[in-house]
Every structure is written in structure tokens, then in C-alpha cells.
Motif scaffolding. Structure first.
Motif, PDB file in Angstrom:
ATOM      1  N   VAL A  40       0.837  -1.208   0.000  1.00  0.00           N
ATOM      2  CA  VAL A  40       0.000   0.000   0.000  1.00  0.00           C
ATOM      3  C   VAL A  40       0.869   1.253   0.000  1.00  0.00           C
ATOM      4  N   ALA A  43      -0.741   4.508  -1.086  1.00  0.00           N
ATOM      5  CA  ALA A  43      -1.664   5.561  -1.533  1.00  0.00           C
ATOM      6  C   ALA A  43      -1.820   6.686  -0.521  1.00  0.00           C
ATOM      7  N   GLY A  74      -7.791   4.206  -1.659  1.00  0.00           N
ATOM      8  CA  GLY A  74      -8.914   4.988  -1.166  1.00  0.00           C
ATOM      9  C   GLY A  74      -8.456   5.971  -0.112  1.00  0.00           C
ATOM     10  N   SER A 114      -7.540   1.302   0.984  1.00  0.00           N
ATOM     11  CA  SER A 114      -6.485   1.016   0.004  1.00  0.00           C
ATOM     12  C   SER A 114      -6.141  -0.475   0.001  1.00  0.00           C
TER      13      SER A 114
HETATM   14  O1  C5P Z   1      -0.723   6.535   7.208  1.00  0.00           O
HETATM   15  P1  C5P Z   1       0.115   5.372   7.581  1.00  0.00           P
HETATM   16  O2  C5P Z   1       1.497   5.775   8.032  1.00  0.00           O
HETATM   17  O3  C5P Z   1      -0.530   4.388   8.492  1.00  0.00           O
HETATM   18  O4  C5P Z   1       0.360   4.611   6.216  1.00  0.00           O
HETATM   19  C1  C5P Z   1       0.897   3.321   6.161  1.00  0.00           C
HETATM   20  C2  C5P Z   1       0.934   2.882   4.700  1.00  0.00           C
HETATM   21  O5  C5P Z   1      -0.398   2.870   4.176  1.00  0.00           O
HETATM   22  C3  C5P Z   1       1.755   3.815   3.807  1.00  0.00           C
HETATM   23  O6  C5P Z   1       2.565   3.030   2.945  1.00  0.00           O
HETATM   24  C4  C5P Z   1       0.701   4.600   3.057  1.00  0.00           C
HETATM   25  O7  C5P Z   1       1.108   4.991   1.754  1.00  0.00           O
HETATM   26  C5  C5P Z   1      -0.451   3.605   2.976  1.00  0.00           C
HETATM   27  N1  C5P Z   1      -1.772   4.263   2.856  1.00  0.00           N
HETATM   28  C6  C5P Z   1      -2.569   4.000   1.752  1.00  0.00           C
HETATM   29  N2  C5P Z   1      -3.787   4.637   1.599  1.00  0.00           N
HETATM   30  C7  C5P Z   1      -4.195   5.536   2.500  1.00  0.00           C
HETATM   31  C8  C5P Z   1      -3.398   5.815   3.651  1.00  0.00           C
HETATM   32  C9  C5P Z   1      -2.193   5.157   3.803  1.00  0.00           C
HETATM   33  O8  C5P Z   1      -2.186   3.185   0.898  1.00  0.00           O
HETATM   34  N3  C5P Z   1      -5.350   6.161   2.294  1.00  0.00           N
END
Ligand code: C5P
Length: 235
Positions: free
Chosen positions: A8, A10, A83, A89
Motif C-alpha cells: 500500500v 496511496a 482509497g 487502500s
Molecule cells: O498513514 P500510515 O502511516 O498508516 O500509512 C501506512 C501505509 O499505508 C503507507 O505506505 C501509506 O502509503 C499507505 N496508505 C494508503 N492509503 C491511505 C493511507 C495510507 O495506501 N489512504
């Protein structure tokens, strides 16, 4: 047992501050975007049958640059849009896996570029012993304090039995897909990791040893440290 991978990427990375290179998963460490390091680990892992990368629709050009800096994944790589929350996501990524070709899935944060092959091997071993959900974690080493609203210590929290969760968090695909779909149908979109969705759905989550080096790049200083680590060959 055949493994899919969902990475992920996004998020907007706001805690790291805005930067000309884009969100933190595209910042350069050791001369290449963070996500290209993360991708390489899974491209190199012989058990990764298929890899889905979840990106933000605004980041298509950034992602193409990062992909060009990573090992070629060819037909094994699919790119989909994420998302507004990490949970959404991940679900988009899970839905894009070829469910007929993949029995298990490893879900990885793009911003953890230092995951070690040993963690992947421990995960595989746990699957082979029948686990349906596997979480790499490290025992909490620091003494923990709960603060009050004034920034004073309210109490000391026992760290006994406490672990910090890492990624990849890995699952039997049909099990986590069903849990994710149910969580989403129930209106929840705020789970911050996938193990907590499995827990919510009543699936037992098996802990394996994570590693201290498998850090999540969250703040500007984390990115600077990761760059130093790679540029100077530090462990
Ligand atoms: O926001 P956080 O640090 O928890 O994000 C962890 C991972 O999730 C990151 O690699 C971020 O790109 C991904 N993510 C995502 N979609 C989102 C929020 C976070 O893919 N809406």
C-alpha cells in the motif's frame, strides 16, 4: 501455498511534511525512491507469485519513476488506485489479486523498506503450520507512560506482553478478504492495520518475530536516518 503481495502506497504522508519529491514513499533514500527498495525485496522473494501496488491517482508519474528504479517485476505486477484510508487502500489491493492463483497474501506498507527476508520466511513457516493470520512484532523495550492532558505522567503502563506491530501482515487470502469486506460493509473504514481486522472478525493472529531494523518511515527524521543507513552502508 502460493503468495500474493499487496504493497500500500496511496497515503499522503502528511506527518513527514510536504516535500518536492512527493509523499514519503517517493522520497529518495540511498539515491532511489523508498518504494523501489520495498518493491525489490518482494520481487526478489521467490515465493511472491503476484504483486499488487496500491497508489494514489495523483501519483502515477511518481510511481512510474519509482518503478523504473526497481527490479523489473514484469507480468507479476498490477497497479491499482487506493482509497481515502489505509483500510480502503488495502481492500482495493486484495480485490485486485488473482484469487485463483494465490492462496495467501502478505500486506506491506510501502514505507517499510527494510523488511528482512527472515521475516518473510518466518511468515511462510507459520502458514505451513496452519496459521491463517501472521503478524511480525517486536516486544516493547521502553518503559511506557500514559500522559494526562497537561503533559504530565498519569501512570506507568506495564509493558509485559506488549508488542509493536510491523508489516508485512499476512493472511490466508479468502479469510482476510471476507473480513475486510465485512468490516467495510459494517461502515468501519478506520482500522489502522490488517491484523486488527482479523481480530475483529474473530480470526486468531499468530505472532512471529519482527526485527528492530524493520522501521516505518513516518517523520522527516526517519527518512533522513534511512538515507544515512543506505548511503553509508549501516546495518
Ligand atoms: O498513514 P500510515 O502511516 O498508516 O500509512 C501506512 C501505509 O499505508 C503507507 O505506505 C501509506 O502509503 C499507505 N496508505 C494508503 N492509503 C491511505 C493511507 C495510507 O495506501 N489512504
Amino acid at each position: 501455498l502460493s503468495c500474493g503481495v499487496v504493497i500500500v502506497a496511496a497515503g499522503r504522508g502528511e506527518r513527514a511534511g510536504s516535500h518536492a519529491e512527493g509523499p514519503k514513499q517517493y522520497r529518495r533514500i540511498g539515491g532511489r525512491p523508498v518504494i523501489s527498495h520495498t518493491l525489490d525485496l518482494f520481487v526478489n522473494w521467490p515465493h511472491a507469485r503476484h504483486i499488487v501496488i496500491v497508489i494514489h491517482p495523483d501519483d502515477a508519474a511518481l510511481f512510474e519513476t519509482a518503478r523504473a528504479a526497481a527490479l523489473p517485476a514484469g507480468e507479476r505486477l498490477t497497479v491499482v488506485h487506493g482509497g481515502p484510508t489505509r483500510q480502503q487502500s488495502v481492500l482495493a489491493g486484495l480485490e485486485a489479486l488473482p484469487a485463483d492463483a494465490v492462496s495467501h497474501v502478505l500486506i506491506q506498507d510501502a514505507v517499510r523498506p527494510f523488511v528482512e527476508p527472515a521475516i518473510l520466511e518466518r511468515t511462510l513457516a507459520a502458514f505451513q503450520h496452519g496459521a491463517r493470520a501472521v503478524l511480525p512484532a517486536v516486544a516493547v523495550a521502553d518503559t511506557l507512560k500514559r500522559a494526562d492532558a497537561n503533559g504530565n505522567v498519569a501512570e506507568t503502563v506495564s509493558r509485559s506482553g506488549l508488542f509493536a506491530a510491523q508489516t508485512p501482515q499476512s493472511f490466508h487470502l479468502a479469510t482476510i478478504l471476507e473480513a475486510h469486506r465485512r468490516a467495510s460493509a459494517s461502515g468501519r473504514t478506520d482500522f489502522t492495520d490488517d491484523a486488527s481486522i482479523a481480530e475483529w472478525a474473530g480470526v486468531r493472529v499468530h505472532l512471529v518475530e519482527g526485527s528492530a531494523g524493520n522501521v516505518k518511515l513516518t517523520l522527516q527524521k526517519d527518512i533522513a536516518m534511512a538515507d544515512q543507513r543506505l548511503s553509508h552502508g549501516l546495518p
